[in-house]
Design an enzyme around this catalytic site. Sequence first.
Site, PDB file in Angstrom:
ATOM      1  CG  ASN A   7      -1.823   1.239   1.186  1.00  0.00           C
ATOM      2  OD1 ASN A   7      -1.861   1.897   0.189  1.00  0.00           O
ATOM      3  ND2 ASN A   7      -2.763   1.159   2.318  1.00  0.00           N
ATOM      4  NE  ARG A  88      -6.409   1.040  -0.049  1.00  0.00           N
ATOM      5  CZ  ARG A  88      -6.653   2.033   1.133  1.00  0.00           C
ATOM      6  NH1 ARG A  88      -5.328   2.508   1.461  1.00  0.00           N
ATOM      7  NH2 ARG A  88      -7.738   2.434   1.113  1.00  0.00           N
ATOM      8  CG  HIS A 177     -13.018   2.138   3.291  1.00  0.00           C
ATOM      9  ND1 HIS A 177     -14.274   3.002   3.599  1.00  0.00           N
ATOM     10  CD2 HIS A 177     -11.964   2.539   3.592  1.00  0.00           C
ATOM     11  CE1 HIS A 177     -13.468   4.240   4.144  1.00  0.00           C
ATOM     12  NE2 HIS A 177     -12.412   3.828   4.223  1.00  0.00           N
ATOM     13  NE  ARG A 236     -12.010  11.681   3.745  1.00  0.00           N
ATOM     14  CZ  ARG A 236     -11.486  10.466   3.625  1.00  0.00           C
ATOM     15  NH1 ARG A 236     -12.395   9.531   3.875  1.00  0.00           N
ATOM     16  NH2 ARG A 236     -10.477  10.241   3.137  1.00  0.00           N
ATOM     17  CD  GLU A 379      -8.402  -2.170   4.163  1.00  0.00           C
ATOM     18  OE1 GLU A 379      -8.848  -1.613   3.277  1.00  0.00           O
ATOM     19  OE2 GLU A 379      -7.570  -1.702   5.052  1.00  0.00           O
TER      20      GLU A 379
END
Length: 392
Positions: A7, A88, A177, A236, A379
């Site tokens: 990643n 990723r 996600h 956010r 992940e």
Amino acid sequence: MKILSVNAGSSSLKFTLFEMPEEKEVISGVFERIGIDNSFYTIKLNGEKIKKETTLNNHKEAFEILVKELLDNNIIKDLQEIKGIGHRIVQGGAFFKESAIATEENIKIVEELSTLAPLHNPAAVVGIKAAQETFKTAIQTLAFDTAFHQTIEPANYLYPVPYEWYTKYKIRRYGAHGTSHKYVALRVNEILGRVDTKIITCHIGNGASISAVKNGICINTSMGLTPNAGLMMGTRCGDIDATIVTYIIKQTKMSADEIENILNKKSGLLGISETSSDSRDIEDGIERGDEKCILAQEMYERRIVDFIARYYVELGGCDAIVFTAGVGERSPKTREDILKKLAVLGIKVDSERNNVRSKEALITTDDSKVPAYVIPTNEELMIASDTYNLIK
């Protein structure tokens, strides 16, 4: 077969090496402050975490140091032992419904989609090219955060704006996600011993999203064109009235870029609490009686409840709710508050069972009409699994 999950961020590089198909984690770590002063990296091997300071001018140097660590720790004797490297990718648009080989054409598409993920996709491409230069015989693959959501139907992924915006500018819901939602949905199906399930997966971290998964297929998700949609998050705002943007521009004379920055980096928990974007700090503030922290947490939880309730109806019921990611895995208070707000659905939280952090657990009572679980996401393993299946 040794598979490396990667990643790459603009100044970081996270990695985990797996032995597949055994799904055994061999070594993991992260390179930080790449291209910045005071760079360093940490590796985790045999339960021990080691930090080393070094100069990291670019991602290729990070990969070269990784190779040295793999050789020095006798994890590999030759680079050719690394058969695959999975990367990723945050934004795959509507082009990728599953992980794919990193061909020149596919890498070009990832670059072209950078307008939808300007912080993430360019960094990922840098990581891919650095890996290709370092591991010349390994097959490189791309694992997309958006892929799991490509089964969503138009009625759910289109916005009620002029249809031309979709055909001309590709304005639609892409989600995010997806790798995490897919992993925990598969895992809870294993726990339930079924695949004909209706699951609501809650990836609640500093960034957060919720998905409705029916029979292993995603039918709806809360994030949209970009990650700033759906839930209230750490910094956010999530879903808001679109006219707020133009109203504030007219009132303050700020530019669109300035407003976008505020809505992405200075809103959410941080914006309301005026204290922190970190859920742990908000909970500390609540303990002190800080009214803005109390308000921020209540707003945060209500929006999560809204989406769970919405997806419960859309799915026509629910076989399990899953909490994962930073807050979902590590905040018993947030989970308990959310489940208590869903009591009308017959959900009963078990406070004792719920008192867990980063550990797989059933957190509802035996007579709860819908069971809820904490399932730590992985992940990296999902990326390694997809890579293994592509190249075996």
